[in-house]
Design an enzyme around this catalytic site. Structure first.
Site, PDB file in Angstrom:
ATOM      1  CG  ASN A 155      -0.415   0.213   2.497  1.00  0.00           C
ATOM      2  OD1 ASN A 155       0.721  -0.192   2.728  1.00  0.00           O
ATOM      3  ND2 ASN A 155      -1.138   0.837   3.384  1.00  0.00           N
ATOM      4  CD  GLU A 253       3.235   0.616  12.254  1.00  0.00           C
ATOM      5  OE1 GLU A 253       2.045   0.813  12.531  1.00  0.00           O
ATOM      6  OE2 GLU A 253       4.174   0.835  13.025  1.00  0.00           O
ATOM      7  CB  CYS A 287      -1.763   1.475   8.300  1.00  0.00           C
ATOM      8  SG  CYS A 287      -0.785   0.368   7.350  1.00  0.00           S
TER       9      CYS A 287
HETATM   10  C1  UN1 Z   1       0.376   3.348   5.776  1.00  0.00           C
HETATM   11  O1  UN1 Z   1      -0.789   3.438   5.452  1.00  0.00           O
HETATM   12  O2  UN1 Z   1       0.838   2.248   6.120  1.00  0.00           O
HETATM   13  O3  UN1 Z   1       0.229   8.977   7.350  1.00  0.00           O
HETATM   14  C2  UN1 Z   1       1.334   4.464   5.711  1.00  0.00           C
HETATM   15  C3  UN1 Z   1      -0.043   8.511   6.237  1.00  0.00           C
HETATM   16  C4  UN1 Z   1       1.099   8.266   5.273  1.00  0.00           C
HETATM   17  C5  UN1 Z   1       1.677   6.908   5.476  1.00  0.00           C
HETATM   18  C6  UN1 Z   1       0.671   5.799   5.543  1.00  0.00           C
HETATM   19  N1  UN1 Z   1       2.111   9.243   5.482  1.00  0.00           N
HETATM   20  O4  UN1 Z   1      -1.184   8.252   5.902  1.00  0.00           O
END
Ligand code: UN1
Length: 497
Positions: A155, A253, A287
């Site tokens: 992603n 993570e 995420c």
């Molecule tokens: C992710 O979705 O794993 O803060 C990373 C954010 C991006 C990074 C997302 N800078 O949504």
């Protein structure tokens, strides 16, 4: 389009500075068009073994290179990435589907990470401190761990790779990197850049393949001392269990069920903007994506109206088209998961808008899903508790600030949260009481910056952080060094006159 951007049909593992001839191959498909873009090796454990042998040798030499010299290479990596930003961004949209504007943003995160970590070449601070005896000096320094294994997701295939690999390299480690099979082109691009920047051969080794082959082999390999993984909580927990057996350090993570809280005094127009962007940007496949809106019941109807109004602007389609705001879903498994949650949601709450896969016409060959809103949910419903990883958001009405905090913290995850309010007291209470690794005030749940720690509490992680200076903690051991310059034996912790 693919041919102009990528002059190869098959990607190759990169081991000890060489491109390895592939065996079994898999296909990488553009999720917007279904077209096969490139073939990728589906390697086995023997490629991991070979890569680890090379990495072990290379690491000995690399650890001796002064950190400011390692930084020179890292600055060069950043410079080349900047020069090639548009090219890399287009390839990212081709393999991942995210809209080009967002792809540019992601590549920029990688560039920022390169310059930020290169700066660590002249910091990487330890401590000097007093010793308990006369004529004795004490300090702590960061030491590399050796060979580290990185398992990165589809992603954010380049940004997350930089959050992990750049601190690992800067700290003097060698890397075995398994990128997601859906998005190997980003790994190929970054590997080429490492080489052009003059990175010592064997310091970064890319091995493509499935988690069940390459990932497993990495996790079980005695000479890989750290695993840093981004992906699902289920896989992460299996990795941690195995690493636990081997006393291997592991940084995880994982999932999120991030909420935007909207209080009755909020700027509702701003809150609706924040919700629409953080829920439906990247088709909800972050995420950090907002998948719950915890809204004060007095403003629920007004907020819903504004959100629905703004959603009309969301053109869905191929991320390379300029007016498209929501790209495709990465694969069929992603679509199936979203569909199953639509059914679950229909049984529990009220479907306000969306809920359908888009199939005909311009959507025929790709994998697209409508932005979807459920409302009148309760905090303990499955639609309000489980990660969906798609463009689906659930509204949960609450009666008070306290109930909003309780609802936010009621999920098993703890990555990102946000509150819209004009009340400074609520702002400070919320940043203290929201049990997540990231908290936003008057902004959506996405947009973390690379110089701050990225990660979450509870089932989102295991106490480590990606990016920020904290990422160095994953890839270094603390070493305490005592220098006695008294010229005689001084016995610490022995009571002497
Ligand atoms: C992710 O979705 O794993 O803060 C990373 C954010 C991006 C990074 C997302 N800078 O949504």
């Amino acid at each position: 389009m693919t041919k102009e951007l990528l002059n190869k049909d098959v990607l190759k593992n990169h081991i000890n500075g060489e491109w390895e001839e592939p065996g079994e191959l898999g296909s990488v498909n553009n999720p917007a068009t279904g077209e096969t873009i490139v073939k990728v090796p589906l390697s086995k454990g023997n490629s991991v073994d070979k890569a680890v042998r090379a990495a072990k040798e290379a690491q000995k030499e690399w650890a001796q290179v002064p950190a400011p010299m390692r930084a020179e290479i890292m600055f060069e990596v950043g410079r080349i990435m900047k020069e090639r930003k548009e090219h890399i961004s287009k390839l990212l949209t081709l393999e991942n589907g995210k809209v080009l504007e967002e792809a540019r943003g992601e590549v920029q995160e990688g560039i920022d990470m390169a310059f930020y970590m290169a700066g660590e070449g002249r910091r990487m601070f330890g401590q000097t401190t007093n010793a308990e005896l006369k004529d004795k000096f004490a300090m702590s320094v960061r030491a590399p761990v050796g060979v580290v294994g990185l398992i990165t997701p589809w992603n954010f295939p380049i940004a997350i790779a930089t959050w992990k690999s750049f601190p690992a390299i800067m700290a003097g480690n060698a890397v075995i990197w398994k990128p997601a099979t859906e998005t190997p082109i980003m790994a190929n691009e970054l590997m080429e850049i490492f080489n052009e920047a003059g990175l010592t051969k064997g310091v970064v080794n890319v091995v493509y393949g499935r988690g069940s082959d390459v990932g497993e082999a990495m996790v079980h390999h005695d000479d890989i001392r750290v695993i840093s993984f981004t992906g699902s909580s289920e896989t992460g927990s299996n990795i941690a269990a195995e690493c636990g057996r081997q006393l291997k350090k592991v940084s995880l993570e994982m999932g999120g069920k991030n909420a935007v809280i909207v209080m009755d005094d909020a700027d509702l127009d701003l809150a609706a903007d924040g919700i629409v962007w953080s829920a439906f940007g990247t088709s909800g496949q972050r995420c950090t994506a907002c998948s719950r809106v915890i809204v004060h019941e007095d403003v629920k109807e007004d907020l819903e109206k504004l959100v629905l109004e703004k959603m009309k602007e969301l053109k869905i389609g191929d991320g390379l088209n300029k007016d498209v705001k929501v790209g495709p879903i990465i694969n069929q498994a992603g679509i199936d998961k979203i569909k199953s949650y639509i059914e679950i949601g229909k049984g529990e709450a009220t479907l306000l808008v969306g809920g359908n896969e888009l199939t005909g016409g311009e959507y025929k060959e790709g994998l697209f899903f409508e932005p979807t809103v459920f409302t009148d949910a309760k905090m303990d419903m499955r639609i309000a508790q489980e990660e969906i990883f798609g463009p689906v958001v659930t509204m949960i009405p609450v009666k008070s600030f306290e109930e909003a905090i309780e609802a936010n913290n009621s999920v098993k995850y703890g990555l990102s949260s946000s509150i819209f309010t004009q009340d400074i007291n609520k702002v400070f209470k919320a940043q203290r009481d929201l049990d997540t690794g990231i908290v936003y005030v008057n902004a959506g749940t996405t947009g973390a910056e690379i110089h701050l720690p990225f990660g979450g509490t509870k089932a989102t992680g295991n106490g480590h952080r990606d990016s920020g200076v904290q990422a160095l903690d994953v890839f270094t051991e603390w070493k305490a060094v005592y220098v006695d310059y008294s010229g005689k034996l001084q016995r610490a912790q022995i009571d002497v006159d």
